[in-house]
Design a protein around this motif. Sequence first.
Motif, PDB file in Angstrom:
ATOM      1  N   GLU A  98       0.832  -1.200   0.000  1.00 36.91           N
ATOM      2  CA  GLU A  98       0.000   0.000   0.000  1.00 36.91           C
ATOM      3  C   GLU A  98       0.871   1.256   0.000  1.00 36.91           C
ATOM      4  OE1 GLU A  98      -3.197   0.437  -0.217  1.00 36.91           O
ATOM      5  OE2 GLU A  98      -3.912  -1.641  -0.128  1.00 36.91           O
ATOM      6  N   GLN A  99       1.968   1.181   0.756  1.00 38.89           N
ATOM      7  CA  GLN A  99       2.844   2.356   0.871  1.00 38.89           C
ATOM      8  C   GLN A  99       3.696   2.538  -0.379  1.00 38.89           C
ATOM      9  OE1 GLN A  99       5.354   2.295   4.335  1.00 38.89           O
ATOM     10  NE2 GLN A  99       6.073   4.407   4.042  1.00 38.89           N
ATOM     11  N   TYR A 100       4.129   1.392  -0.951  1.00 39.81           N
ATOM     12  CA  TYR A 100       4.991   1.464  -2.129  1.00 39.81           C
ATOM     13  C   TYR A 100       4.391   0.589  -3.242  1.00 39.81           C
ATOM     14  CZ  TYR A 100       8.309   3.329   1.248  1.00 39.81           C
ATOM     15  OH  TYR A 100       8.922   4.081   2.226  1.00 39.81           O
ATOM     16  N   PRO A 101       3.341   1.072  -3.889  1.00 37.94           N
ATOM     17  CA  PRO A 101       2.713   0.272  -4.949  1.00 37.94           C
ATOM     18  C   PRO A 101       3.615   0.196  -6.180  1.00 37.94           C
ATOM     19  CG  PRO A 101       1.741   2.458  -4.887  1.00 37.94           C
ATOM     20  CD  PRO A 101       2.664   2.374  -3.696  1.00 37.94           C
ATOM     21  N   VAL A 132      -8.441  -7.000  -9.375  1.00 40.49           N
ATOM     22  CA  VAL A 132      -8.612  -5.560  -9.424  1.00 40.49           C
ATOM     23  C   VAL A 132      -8.658  -4.958  -8.023  1.00 40.49           C
ATOM     24  CG1 VAL A 132     -11.135  -5.725  -9.542  1.00 40.49           C
ATOM     25  CG2 VAL A 132      -9.977  -3.718 -10.474  1.00 40.49           C
ATOM     26  N   GLU A 133      -9.119  -5.757  -7.025  1.00 42.48           N
ATOM     27  CA  GLU A 133      -9.188  -5.255  -5.645  1.00 42.48           C
ATOM     28  C   GLU A 133      -7.804  -4.978  -5.060  1.00 42.48           C
ATOM     29  OE1 GLU A 133     -12.882  -7.591  -6.473  1.00 42.48           O
ATOM     30  OE2 GLU A 133     -10.722  -7.904  -6.788  1.00 42.48           O
ATOM     31  N   TRP A 134      -6.750  -5.513  -5.674  1.00 42.17           N
ATOM     32  CA  TRP A 134      -5.384  -5.276  -5.187  1.00 42.17           C
ATOM     33  C   TRP A 134      -4.754  -4.061  -5.860  1.00 42.17           C
ATOM     34  CZ3 TRP A 134      -2.609 -10.741  -5.094  1.00 42.17           C
ATOM     35  CH2 TRP A 134      -3.359 -11.608  -4.295  1.00 42.17           C
ATOM     36  N   THR A 135      -5.534  -3.337  -6.636  1.00 41.42           N
ATOM     37  CA  THR A 135      -5.003  -2.214  -7.412  1.00 41.42           C
ATOM     38  C   THR A 135      -5.847  -0.968  -7.157  1.00 41.42           C
ATOM     39  OG1 THR A 135      -6.381  -2.446  -9.385  1.00 41.42           O
ATOM     40  CG2 THR A 135      -4.500  -3.929  -9.199  1.00 41.42           C
ATOM     41  N   HIS A 167      -1.006  -2.933  -5.295  1.00 46.40           N
ATOM     42  CA  HIS A 167      -0.674  -2.772  -3.879  1.00 46.40           C
ATOM     43  C   HIS A 167      -0.203  -4.042  -3.195  1.00 46.40           C
ATOM     44  CE1 HIS A 167      -3.956   0.480  -4.325  1.00 46.40           C
ATOM     45  NE2 HIS A 167      -2.767   1.010  -4.551  1.00 46.40           N
ATOM     46  N   ARG A 168      -0.247  -5.195  -3.898  1.00 48.66           N
ATOM     47  CA  ARG A 168       0.134  -6.465  -3.287  1.00 48.66           C
ATOM     48  C   ARG A 168       0.896  -7.304  -4.296  1.00 48.66           C
ATOM     49  NH1 ARG A 168      -5.035  -9.244  -0.507  1.00 48.66           N
ATOM     50  NH2 ARG A 168      -3.470 -10.912  -0.318  1.00 48.66           N
ATOM     51  N   PRO A 169       1.877  -8.073  -3.837  1.00 42.19           N
ATOM     52  CA  PRO A 169       2.577  -8.973  -4.762  1.00 42.19           C
ATOM     53  C   PRO A 169       1.704 -10.182  -5.084  1.00 42.19           C
ATOM     54  CG  PRO A 169       3.413  -9.286  -2.540  1.00 42.19           C
ATOM     55  CD  PRO A 169       2.443  -8.125  -2.468  1.00 42.19           C
ATOM     56  N   ALA A 170       2.055 -10.909  -6.123  1.00 44.40           N
ATOM     57  CA  ALA A 170       1.337 -12.119  -6.507  1.00 44.40           C
ATOM     58  C   ALA A 170       2.334 -13.195  -6.896  1.00 44.40           C
ATOM     59  CB  ALA A 170       0.383 -11.840  -7.667  1.00 44.40           C
ATOM     60  N   GLU A 171       2.069 -14.428  -6.450  1.00 45.42           N
ATOM     61  CA  GLU A 171       2.919 -15.546  -6.823  1.00 45.42           C
ATOM     62  C   GLU A 171       2.648 -15.948  -8.273  1.00 45.42           C
ATOM     63  OE1 GLU A 171       2.130 -18.682  -4.139  1.00 45.42           O
ATOM     64  OE2 GLU A 171       2.962 -17.659  -2.375  1.00 45.42           O
ATOM     65  N   ALA A 172       3.590 -16.715  -8.811  1.00 50.51           N
ATOM     66  CA  ALA A 172       3.435 -17.181 -10.189  1.00 50.51           C
ATOM     67  C   ALA A 172       2.140 -17.980 -10.338  1.00 50.51           C
ATOM     68  CB  ALA A 172       4.640 -18.036 -10.587  1.00 50.51           C
ATOM     69  N   ARG A 173       1.390 -17.661 -11.385  1.00 52.32           N
ATOM     70  CA  ARG A 173       0.154 -18.352 -11.788  1.00 52.32           C
ATOM     71  C   ARG A 173      -0.959 -18.233 -10.748  1.00 52.32           C
ATOM     72  NH1 ARG A 173       0.842 -20.740 -16.375  1.00 52.32           N
ATOM     73  NH2 ARG A 173      -1.026 -22.025 -16.192  1.00 52.32           N
TER      74      ARG A 173
END
Length: 440
Positions: A79-82, A125-128, A157-163
Amino acid sequence: MSTAAPRTAGPDHLWSVDEHLDDILATVRPLEPIELHLLDAQGCVLVEDVTVPVSLPPFDNSSMDGYAVRVADVAGASEQYPAALEVVGDVAAGQADLLHVGPGQAARIMTGAPLPPGAETVVPVEWTDGGLGEGPVTGMRAGSLDPGGATGQVRVHRPAEARAHVRAKGSDVKAGDRALAAGTVLGPPQISLLAAIGRGTVRVRPRPRVVVLSTGSELVQPDEELRSGQIYDSNSFALTAAARDAGAIAYRVGAVADDATTLRDTIEDQLVRADLMVTTGGVSVGAYDVVKEALSYAADEDEPGSGVEFRKLAMQPGKPQGFGSIGPDHTPLLALPGNPVSSYVSFELFVRPAIRTLMGLTDVHRPRARAKLTADRPLTSPRGRRQFLRARYTDGTVTPVGGAGSHLVAALAQADALIVVPEDAESVAPGTEVEVVLLG
């Protein structure tokens, strides 16, 4: 449809329940397979394995509305560093020409849309910020996607793992897998699978057509006025409903008066739409039991192997029974007693297995269980007859409902099981473990 010839025995032979049932199942043959469209095949039995021609899903696709990105581009996002990514376009469900996602880029993607080349994961989309950050972008609010084109920038705002949030190609079924085995009864889920793999028709045994006909001059149809000495025809409704419950296409014929010629003509008229005929009433030894008289013609010299034999069974209720084949196609016919409980119990023991055999099923019987008898007094049973008593089954216990009378329809409506009292038992004490036929 082909049928073998039923066994015959002398008029004084007392058939056991098992002998009568074995004769029926040895005589009735499964219907010939046909090719049907999917919705017409509902309730039918597959006659061959169905193999998957194309994997499901046929391509990697998104399980969420969001953005297709590279994993490295969103690593450490918060959230702080998107992570700020360039939106290069949209990927919609059904889209054939896919754009490429390169370093620092994102493609707005809809649920079910194929994962574009270069993308490794999907962020919801909720993570953006929904593409509402700085830059000339047609954006979207969190939780929804505007179907318009998108360019500009999105902040993640959040990382995501592969796939993550990716449905892998073949994750449901793979090409070459067996989708459904021969012998499967086609219900809505199976028809859905067949449609999903592109099958528009299947080879099945059709649902058998069962004609139910009740006899008796005393019978009146529901909604008609009862006169002295008359009763409503409940058997034809009960047996037609039971035949449909067993998987058949069932036709109910209104009650036929006690006239052999009329009954014979009615049966002959109905043969054109019957894979199985079921009559109720007129099979005992009364002066007006016209089913015997009407069906005596069936054993005609012009129809070798046909004929209906009327039997006495060592059972209660349902001692009088008839079985054989009639007409040029040797259509199987089961003649049941007229008392409502006798008729229904006979259906469950003999007609239902015949219907399931016509369908091509291997397991044709109702399930059975062992249960502890709960009752106020011992059950009595005539020695030498197998008795079937209406009952309620609950958690390993079974309780009789109603009396032993074969006319007690109200008690039958409360039952979901039949207690089986064997031929050699004259009394069954409360607490005894008994065999139970579960009626579903």
